[in-house]
Motif scaffolding. Structure first.
Motif, PDB file in Angstrom:
ATOM      1  N   VAL A   6      57.039  31.082 -13.075  1.00 52.20           N
ATOM      2  CA  VAL A   6      57.982  30.002 -12.770  1.00 52.20           C
ATOM      3  C   VAL A   6      59.238  30.622 -12.182  1.00 52.20           C
ATOM      4  CG1 VAL A   6      59.346  28.099 -13.701  1.00 52.20           C
ATOM      5  CG2 VAL A   6      57.117  28.607 -14.682  1.00 52.20           C
ATOM      6  N   VAL A  38      56.969  27.516  -4.469  1.00 56.26           N
ATOM      7  CA  VAL A  38      55.752  28.072  -5.064  1.00 56.26           C
ATOM      8  C   VAL A  38      55.063  29.034  -4.110  1.00 56.26           C
ATOM      9  CG1 VAL A  38      53.441  27.470  -5.862  1.00 56.26           C
ATOM     10  CG2 VAL A  38      55.412  26.164  -6.655  1.00 56.26           C
ATOM     11  N   ALA A  49      54.916  27.602 -10.634  1.00 59.20           N
ATOM     12  CA  ALA A  49      55.752  26.406 -10.551  1.00 59.20           C
ATOM     13  C   ALA A  49      57.174  26.755 -10.142  1.00 59.20           C
ATOM     14  CB  ALA A  49      55.770  25.697 -11.902  1.00 59.20           C
ATOM     15  N   LYS A  50      57.868  25.729  -9.668  1.00 55.91           N
ATOM     16  CA  LYS A  50      59.269  25.874  -9.279  1.00 55.91           C
ATOM     17  C   LYS A  50      60.142  25.141 -10.289  1.00 55.91           C
ATOM     18  CE  LYS A  50      62.547  24.744  -5.658  1.00 55.91           C
ATOM     19  NZ  LYS A  50      62.758  24.133  -4.351  1.00 55.91           N
ATOM     20  N   ALA A  51      61.172  25.823 -10.764  1.00 50.17           N
ATOM     21  CA  ALA A  51      62.151  25.222 -11.675  1.00 50.17           C
ATOM     22  C   ALA A  51      63.441  26.020 -11.570  1.00 50.17           C
ATOM     23  CB  ALA A  51      61.636  25.217 -13.098  1.00 50.17           C
ATOM     24  N   ILE A  96      60.871  22.269 -16.316  1.00 51.58           N
ATOM     25  CA  ILE A  96      59.417  22.306 -16.194  1.00 51.58           C
ATOM     26  C   ILE A  96      58.752  21.228 -17.049  1.00 51.58           C
ATOM     27  CG2 ILE A  96      58.721  23.952 -17.993  1.00 51.58           C
ATOM     28  CD1 ILE A  96      57.714  24.290 -14.368  1.00 51.58           C
ATOM     29  N   VAL A 126      52.367  20.214 -13.389  1.00 53.77           N
ATOM     30  CA  VAL A 126      52.382  21.611 -13.847  1.00 53.77           C
ATOM     31  C   VAL A 126      51.884  21.695 -15.284  1.00 53.77           C
ATOM     32  CG1 VAL A 126      53.846  23.607 -14.353  1.00 53.77           C
ATOM     33  CG2 VAL A 126      54.211  22.289 -12.259  1.00 53.77           C
ATOM     34  N   CYS A 165      48.577  23.695 -16.553  1.00 55.31           N
ATOM     35  CA  CYS A 165      48.599  24.683 -17.640  1.00 55.31           C
ATOM     36  C   CYS A 165      47.568  24.330 -18.715  1.00 55.31           C
ATOM     37  CB  CYS A 165      49.990  24.774 -18.257  1.00 55.31           C
ATOM     38  SG  CYS A 165      51.208  25.587 -17.214  1.00 55.31           S
TER      39      CYS A 165
END
Length: 122
Positions: free
Chosen positions: A48, A53, A83-85, A91, A97, A101
């Motif tokens: 992350v 991404v 993921a992007k956060a 998140i 996402v 997971c």
């Protein structure tokens, strides 16, 4: 790690790569590949970061490199979630996402005979 049925490598990404803590951990655990108790290990990766991404490829490559370079037939890379956060807790709001997971965890437990050795998988 020797007793684990599966191993999850999770990391924040910095400069699109794994954290220095994960890099040090990977470097220090390479000798485990030559230990017989490390047989049949299955791995997943989670990364992350703030970057898009697609630009977090270095983090994925670092984890793949760790597994593939020392790969024996009994070691298996199951998959990744990236993921992007930008802020803590962000998140939790990304349902896709979280679902990815969850599915990755299911794949890991289903693929590894170490989780439930009494169940014969077909």
């Amino acid at each position: 790690m020797k007793e684990a049925g599966g191993i999850v490598f999770g990391t924040p990404t910095y400069w699109d790569n794994v954290s220095s803590l994960l890099k040090t951990f990977l470097d220090r655990t390479v000798p485990l590949y030559y230990d017989e108790s490390f047989k049949n290990k299955h791995f997943v990766g989670v990364a992350v970061g703030e970057a898009e991404v697609a630009s977090q490829k270095l983090a994925i490559q670092a984890i793949k490199h760790y597994i593939k370079d020392y790969e024996r037939p009994s070691l298996k890379l199951i998959g990744f979630v990236v993921a992007k956060a930008k802020v803590p807790g962000e998140i939790k709001k990304q349902l896709k996402v979280l679902e990815d997971c969850y599915k990755l965890g299911q794949k890991l437990t289903a693929s590894s005979p170490c989780f439930f050795p009494q169940i014969v998988r077909k």
